[in-house]
Design an enzyme around this catalytic site. Structure first.
Site, mmCIF file in Angstrom:
data_model
loop_
_atom_site.group_PDB
_atom_site.id
_atom_site.type_symbol
_atom_site.label_atom_id
_atom_site.label_comp_id
_atom_site.label_asym_id
_atom_site.label_seq_id
_atom_site.Cartn_x
_atom_site.Cartn_y
_atom_site.Cartn_z
ATOM 1 N N CYS A 1 0.736 -6.476 3.690
ATOM 2 C CA CYS A 1 -0.297 -6.409 4.724
ATOM 3 C C CYS A 1 -0.733 -7.812 5.129
ATOM 4 O O CYS A 1 -0.520 -8.780 4.403
ATOM 5 C CB CYS A 1 -1.504 -5.622 4.226
ATOM 6 N N HIS B 1 -5.746 -6.117 8.307
ATOM 7 C CA HIS B 1 -7.059 -5.619 7.907
ATOM 8 C C HIS B 1 -7.951 -6.738 7.393
ATOM 9 O O HIS B 1 -7.502 -7.834 7.102
ATOM 10 C CB HIS B 1 -6.919 -4.515 6.856
#
Length: 182
Positions: free
Chosen positions: A157, A141
């Site tokens: 992440c 992301h």
């Protein structure tokens, strides 16, 4: 002034316009350009075109183009104890996604709201998210903290500059293979 005089004036204006345009082109070509974080690099590996490879120790994500080339993006990766390796697949794609902190994050930061709306400056997902298979805990992301790129900063992440995650978003589709290595 006859037609010849009007034509001369038109030609002079056209010449000035062309000269100004040429000067602008020369100036643009000689000025330093804004650096892009991503770049096309040589890439050796047994990965097929379209595969995303994250090399945690390099803090780099590669989008394999084939023929020994890949697009390399700088990324932020999992902090010590939060890193993982393996193969996943892109299970969804969202622009300006809302974010709900996973249980582990909420436990460490109980003051976080249960949902942070997409586009909010406090939303850690940035401009886009590519959710990875395996339960939806991890994603590639964007970030609203660009200073975190290049570090060991997340709960697992993969963080990218917003411009880079949008570039990758446009290159990949659901089901794209993502390989995370040390």
């Amino acid at each position: 002034m006859g037609n010849n005089g009007q034509n001369t004036v038109k030609i002079m204006h056209l010449s000035r316009s062309l000269a100004a345009a040429a000067a602008a082109c020369v100036l643009a070509a000689t000025m330093p350009q804004l650096a892009q974080a991503r770049e096309i690099v040589g890439f050796a590996g047994a990965y097929s075109s379209g595969t995303v490879v994250v090399k945690t120790n390099e803090r780099a994500l590669y989008y394999v183009l084939g023929n020994g080339k890949a697009v390399r993006y700088p990324v932020g990766v999992g902090r010590i104890g939060k890193q993982w390796t393996g193969t996943a697949y892109i299970s969804s794609k969202q622009l300006r996604p809302a974010w709900s902190p996973p249980a582990e994050v909420k436990r460490d930061k109980p003051s976080l709201p249960n949902v942070i709306p997409g586009g909010s400056p406090g939303n850690p997902m940035g401009a886009a998210a590519l959710t990875l298979s395996g339960g939806g805990e991890y994603a590639i992301h964007g970030t609203n903290s660009p200073g975190s790129i290049g570090g060991f900063v997340s709960y697992g992440c993969i963080r990218m500059y917003n411009a880079d995650v949008l570039d990758l978003y446009n290159r990949v589709s659901w089901g794209t293979t993502v390989v995370v290595t040390r």
